[in-house]
Design a protein around this motif. Sequence first.
Motif, PDB file in Angstrom:
ATOM      1  N   ASP A  23      81.288  41.726  86.296  1.00  0.00           N
ATOM      2  CA  ASP A  23      82.380  42.647  85.954  1.00  0.00           C
ATOM      3  C   ASP A  23      82.514  43.716  87.049  1.00  0.00           C
ATOM      4  OD1 ASP A  23      84.335  43.994  84.619  1.00  0.00           O
ATOM      5  OD2 ASP A  23      83.119  44.644  82.935  1.00  0.00           O
ATOM      6  N   ARG A  68      84.267  42.025  89.949  1.00  0.00           N
ATOM      7  CA  ARG A  68      85.685  41.672  89.738  1.00  0.00           C
ATOM      8  C   ARG A  68      86.541  42.929  89.621  1.00  0.00           C
ATOM      9  NH1 ARG A  68      83.550  39.582  84.341  1.00  0.00           N
ATOM     10  NH2 ARG A  68      84.401  40.985  82.782  1.00  0.00           N
ATOM     11  N   GLY A 107      87.560  41.613  80.078  1.00  0.00           N
ATOM     12  CA  GLY A 107      87.927  40.332  80.675  1.00  0.00           C
ATOM     13  C   GLY A 107      87.207  39.206  79.953  1.00  0.00           C
ATOM     14  N   THR A 110      89.566  39.504  87.579  1.00  0.00           N
ATOM     15  CA  THR A 110      89.332  39.080  86.195  1.00  0.00           C
ATOM     16  C   THR A 110      89.901  37.691  85.943  1.00  0.00           C
ATOM     17  OG1 THR A 110      89.369  41.369  85.465  1.00  0.00           O
ATOM     18  CG2 THR A 110      89.769  39.715  83.785  1.00  0.00           C
ATOM     19  N   SER A 118      88.892  49.634  85.966  1.00  0.00           N
ATOM     20  CA  SER A 118      89.995  49.995  86.867  1.00  0.00           C
ATOM     21  C   SER A 118      90.679  51.261  86.372  1.00  0.00           C
ATOM     22  CB  SER A 118      91.077  48.919  86.941  1.00  0.00           C
ATOM     23  OG  SER A 118      90.572  47.653  86.873  1.00  0.00           O
TER      24      SER A 118
END
Length: 432
Positions: free
Chosen positions: A404, A407, A375, A330, A293
């Motif tokens: 991953d 998410r 995460g 996450t 992110s």
Amino acid sequence: MKKVIKHIPLSIKILIAMLLGIAYGLIAINTGLVEFTDNWIAPFGTIFIKLLKLIAIPLILVSLIKGVSDLRNTASLSKMGLRTIILYLITTVIAITIGLSLAYTIKPGNYFPKERQESLYEKYSESISEGQIMVQSSKNDSPIKFLVDIVPENIFFATTNNTMMLQVIFFAILFGLAIISLPRDKTKSVRKVVDSLNDIVLKIIEIIMKFAPYGVFALLASVITDVAGDNPADSAALFGALGMYALVVILGLLSIGAIIYPIFASLLSKLSYFKFLKGIFPAQLLAFSTSSSAATLPLTKKCVDENLGVEDEVSSFVLPIGATINMDGTSLYQAVAAVFIAQVFGIDLSFSDMLTIVLTATLASIGSAAVPGTGMIMLLIVLASVNIPAEGLALIFAIDRPLDMLRTSINVTGDSLIAVIINKFVSKQKKL
Ligand code: ASP
């Protein structure tokens, strides 16, 4: 031809690059090009992620100082801050509850072939102990250590480390607040400098984005060759064994994206959810490709500002904080993974265990840095809180990367949605 390519929207370019990267990766596995891909293709993906991270801290610093100093007064900042944090917490808790309910009803642990357990322990035990050491070292800390960590003692040091984004955010807010509190003529020149710096940072992002399709191609190609490993047949069998677990995570992520977020969008922003998705689609694709992110933040901001009309003062505040502390995808994944591992080990989780998972997964997703794989490391905290052995992480290690990617797309979607909602509140307030 060049003109035609120039007019293709960024999202389509990224999408094509993703598909080509996947196709290339599959060909590479079957034609012995894995090493070539590692040596000659993957580095371009790494360069691209480095470029995005390079601009993340300057973007947060400059746009947040600009955002805060453009506010009318400190009261609007605290109102906006409080609403943002509350909405972030609500969506996180909902995500965890969905994860727990799905994992509890579908029971993915019952579908896991037990004979796989030993080989997985052997394969991944080393990586788990590394994560354990990291988590262990923070075990004796005060419960409010996160507050202590938010305050930087040296801003230059904080800006040199991408995992200290909250410290940079703290300083930027403080700096912006000082600007608002001083008479305007005293801060005129600083405001001008910040404005120009902001334009320069945005230009740099535009330049980096020109490289996005190539970077995304390289990232996807190397993900495919990495995940398949040296023995594609074995990896495929492993994926089969973990299929039900992956399916529950995907189902959970989809229900957040297709049910929960649209409800929030229609109740709190009156924005058509379809229009919202269209606006942030390029950021979702980039989040999927980079699994970070933080690396996606520059594009998320660009999409939210330009496509959804969110004011700079809102996006520059809500998005960087969201990228660091709001991870709905996450936290859902952590809830499903904890229940899955408990089921495989035959551990019964009580209702109070579930509540503990809600609490620790919320804290763990706040504490997860917005980069690939954290995460999963933070999942160790959730497991420890309900006495599930850390070795359980070995069961889900192999399949973590693709999950991953998914998410992270949800994490970025959640941040963007809250930015749109907060923007609505702020513009309503301005009209009053
Ligand atoms: N990769 C995720 C993010 O950056 C964090 C995680 O779930 O590992 O949002």
